[in-house]
Scaffold this motif. Structure first.
Motif, PDB file in Angstrom:
ATOM      1  N   UNK A 135       8.488  -2.013 -11.395  1.00 57.82           N
ATOM      2  CA  UNK A 135       8.987  -3.455 -11.579  1.00 57.82           C
ATOM      3  C   UNK A 135      10.012  -3.791 -10.628  1.00 57.82           C
ATOM      4  N   UNK A 136      11.144  -3.019 -10.557  1.00 63.42           N
ATOM      5  CA  UNK A 136      12.352  -3.114  -9.533  1.00 63.42           C
ATOM      6  C   UNK A 136      11.763  -3.426  -8.224  1.00 63.42           C
ATOM      7  N   UNK A 137      10.886  -2.358  -7.828  1.00 60.73           N
ATOM      8  CA  UNK A 137      10.309  -2.393  -6.387  1.00 60.73           C
ATOM      9  C   UNK A 137       9.496  -3.617  -6.010  1.00 60.73           C
ATOM     10  N   UNK A 138       8.621  -4.068  -7.100  1.00 60.83           N
ATOM     11  CA  UNK A 138       7.867  -5.245  -6.655  1.00 60.83           C
ATOM     12  C   UNK A 138       8.702  -6.551  -6.657  1.00 60.83           C
ATOM     13  N   UNK A 139       9.860  -6.571  -7.626  1.00 59.44           N
ATOM     14  CA  UNK A 139      10.764  -7.577  -7.358  1.00 59.44           C
ATOM     15  C   UNK A 139      11.478  -7.601  -5.880  1.00 59.44           C
ATOM     16  N   UNK A 140      11.820  -6.617  -5.605  1.00 57.64           N
ATOM     17  CA  UNK A 140      12.669  -6.712  -4.290  1.00 57.64           C
ATOM     18  C   UNK A 140      11.302  -6.983  -3.301  1.00 57.64           C
ATOM     19  N   UNK A 141      10.070  -6.593  -3.348  1.00 59.43           N
ATOM     20  CA  UNK A 141       9.105  -6.984  -2.616  1.00 59.43           C
ATOM     21  C   UNK A 141       9.194  -8.488  -2.239  1.00 59.43           C
ATOM     22  N   UNK A 142       8.950  -9.053  -3.653  1.00 58.24           N
ATOM     23  CA  UNK A 142       8.933 -10.632  -3.786  1.00 58.24           C
ATOM     24  C   UNK A 142       9.976 -11.435  -3.152  1.00 58.24           C
ATOM     25  N   UNK A 143      11.131 -10.713  -3.579  1.00 60.13           N
ATOM     26  CA  UNK A 143      12.469 -11.538  -2.913  1.00 60.13           C
ATOM     27  C   UNK A 143      12.441 -11.504  -1.519  1.00 60.13           C
ATOM     28  N   UNK A 173       0.921  -1.373  -0.039  1.00 66.34           N
ATOM     29  CA  UNK A 173      -0.094  -0.083   0.044  1.00 66.34           C
ATOM     30  C   UNK A 173       0.940   1.283   0.052  1.00 66.34           C
ATOM     31  N   UNK A 174       1.915   1.178   0.496  1.00 66.10           N
ATOM     32  CA  UNK A 174       2.963   2.227   0.487  1.00 66.10           C
ATOM     33  C   UNK A 174       3.341   2.538  -0.862  1.00 66.10           C
ATOM     34  N   UNK A 175       3.486   1.398  -1.565  1.00 69.22           N
ATOM     35  CA  UNK A 175       4.078   1.398  -2.998  1.00 69.22           C
ATOM     36  C   UNK A 175       2.837   2.280  -3.786  1.00 69.22           C
ATOM     37  N   UNK A 210      17.093  -6.142 -13.844  1.00 68.84           N
ATOM     38  CA  UNK A 210      17.071  -5.945 -12.793  1.00 68.84           C
ATOM     39  C   UNK A 210      15.928  -6.881 -11.998  1.00 68.84           C
ATOM     40  N   UNK A 211      14.522  -6.744 -12.269  1.00 72.57           N
ATOM     41  CA  UNK A 211      13.526  -7.221 -12.058  1.00 72.57           C
ATOM     42  C   UNK A 211      13.743  -8.709 -12.058  1.00 72.57           C
ATOM     43  N   UNK A 212      14.280  -9.190 -13.353  1.00 72.34           N
ATOM     44  CA  UNK A 212      14.460 -10.901 -13.477  1.00 72.34           C
ATOM     45  C   UNK A 212      15.352 -11.337 -12.284  1.00 72.34           C
ATOM     46  N   UNK A 213      16.494 -10.383 -12.402  1.00 71.48           N
ATOM     47  CA  UNK A 213      17.630 -10.975 -11.327  1.00 71.48           C
ATOM     48  C   UNK A 213      17.225 -11.122  -9.917  1.00 71.48           C
ATOM     49  N   UNK A 214      16.290 -10.119  -9.567  1.00 69.89           N
ATOM     50  CA  UNK A 214      15.850  -9.737  -8.151  1.00 69.89           C
ATOM     51  C   UNK A 214      14.590 -10.871  -7.848  1.00 69.89           C
ATOM     52  N   UNK A 215      13.821 -11.032  -8.763  1.00 66.22           N
ATOM     53  CA  UNK A 215      12.755 -11.916  -8.784  1.00 66.22           C
ATOM     54  C   UNK A 215      12.961 -13.446  -8.853  1.00 66.22           C
ATOM     55  N   UNK A 216      14.256 -13.738  -9.361  1.00 71.37           N
ATOM     56  CA  UNK A 216      14.760 -15.177  -9.499  1.00 71.37           C
ATOM     57  C   UNK A 216      14.711 -15.919  -8.407  1.00 71.37           C
ATOM     58  N   UNK A 232      14.325  -4.891   7.843  1.00 71.32           N
ATOM     59  CA  UNK A 232      15.057  -4.026   8.372  1.00 71.32           C
ATOM     60  C   UNK A 232      16.597  -4.595   8.156  1.00 71.32           C
ATOM     61  N   UNK A 233      16.800  -5.435   7.031  1.00 74.10           N
ATOM     62  CA  UNK A 233      17.905  -5.851   6.787  1.00 74.10           C
ATOM     63  C   UNK A 233      18.334  -5.828   5.398  1.00 74.10           C
ATOM     64  N   UNK A 234      19.609  -5.086   5.072  1.00 76.66           N
ATOM     65  CA  UNK A 234      19.953  -4.954   3.770  1.00 76.66           C
ATOM     66  C   UNK A 234      20.244  -6.061   2.961  1.00 76.66           C
ATOM     67  N   UNK A 235      20.854  -7.020   3.860  1.00 73.15           N
ATOM     68  CA  UNK A 235      21.366  -8.311   3.175  1.00 73.15           C
ATOM     69  C   UNK A 235      20.972  -9.674   3.955  1.00 73.15           C
TER      70      UNK A 235
END
Lengths: 100, 181
Positions: free
Chosen positions: A74-82, A30-32, B159-165, A96-99
């Motif tokens: 695209x990038x933000x949602x990929x980060x969220x899914x990861x 929702x912040x997104x 980037x999205x591909x790499x992150x979501x993999x 709260x973790x970068x890695x």
């Protein structure tokens, strides 16, 4: 012709609602959406001022902002899914973790 | 009150209500649908501002692309959080709303204090944001930023591909593939 200032006021209110949403909600999705809304209100401002000054440059700006917003989503949602895959949570208080 | 002003107020009210809905909905799916409404009303406002090309781009990129992507992600990961639970610190909501109101007041003051009178002749100068006008401008004067945007989109795609993999050896792969190994 509706005055430009009305459009600016509307954009200001939408921007404030989006900013308040970022402050209030803890759900990262929702912040997104609130950030997207804020980007859109700025787009409205730029288009209104492009008409005010009779120049197309504001509209070119908006075009660029749309492309950047698409990339950001695209990038933000990929980060969220990861992150969800790793921690099973989208509560931003727990992110709260970068890695890992 | 002219018809165009009435139309603006109507569309603006729908847009504001949708924006409120995005922030206050409990379900992320409802938020996404309110966001779709907000984008659609903004596209209508773009048309009233002589930006026909951008109105079409708004519908295609935001309503057609971004909201669908967000909906896909909501359906992938669920997205339920207990946002409104009592566990949240009690004062944080008050502080958030207060900061939002302060932001609105500051923006409104800075807008209203230097209010420009609309000049009819400059508005008439604008030939309208038709696809032809925007395209000519984009491919003559702004061709370098345009190419850079293409590069940015490519980088974002990779980037999205790499992150979501799926991580290697992270477990749940496709079972049939696992069985063949």
């Amino acid at each position: 012709m509706v005055e430009t200032s009305y459009y600016l006021i509307l954009a200001a209110i939408i921007f404030s609602i989006g900013a308040t949403g970022v402050l209030l909600r803890r759900n990262a999705l929702i912040i997104f959406m609130c950030i997207e809304m804020m980007l859109n209100s700025v787009n409205l401002t730029l288009i209104a001022l492009a008409r005010q000054w009779g120049s197309l440059e504001g509209q070119i700006f908006v075009f660029m902002i749309m492309a950047v917003a698409a990339a950001e989503v695209a990038v933000g949602l990929a980060i969220l899914i990861a992150n969800v895959r790793h921690r099973q949570s989208i509560n931003i208080d727990e992110i709260n973790l970068l890695r890992w | 009150m002219s018809w165009s002003l009435l139309f603006f107020l109507l569309v603006g009210a729908v847009s504001l209500a949708a924006a409120f809905g995005v922030v206050t909905s409990r379900q992320p799916v409802h938020s996404a649908l309110f966001l779709l409404t907000n984008f659609a009303t903004l596209a209508v406002l773009y048309i009233t501002l002589d930006a026909q090309f951008l109105a079409a781009a708004q519908v295609i990129v935001y309503a057609g692309g971004i909201v669908i992507l967000i909906l896909f992600v909501i359906m992938l990961i669920g997205g339920e959080t207990n946002d409104f639970s009592a566990a949240q610190r009690a004062w944080s909501r008050t502080v958030g709303i207060a900061l939002g109101v302060i932001l609105l007041l500051v923006i409104s003051y800075s807008t209203l204090s230097r209010m420009m009178t609309p000049s009819e002749e400059t508005a008439a100068l604008l030939q309208g944001g038709s696809p032809k006008a925007v395209g000519i401008e984009l491919f003559s004067k702004y061709v370098l930023p345009f190419e850079l945007i293409a590069l940015l989109l490519l980088v974002a795609l990779i980037g999205a591909l790499v992150l979501g993999r799926q991580q290697e050896g992270a477990g749940e792969g496709i079972p049939s593939v696992k069985a063949n190994e």
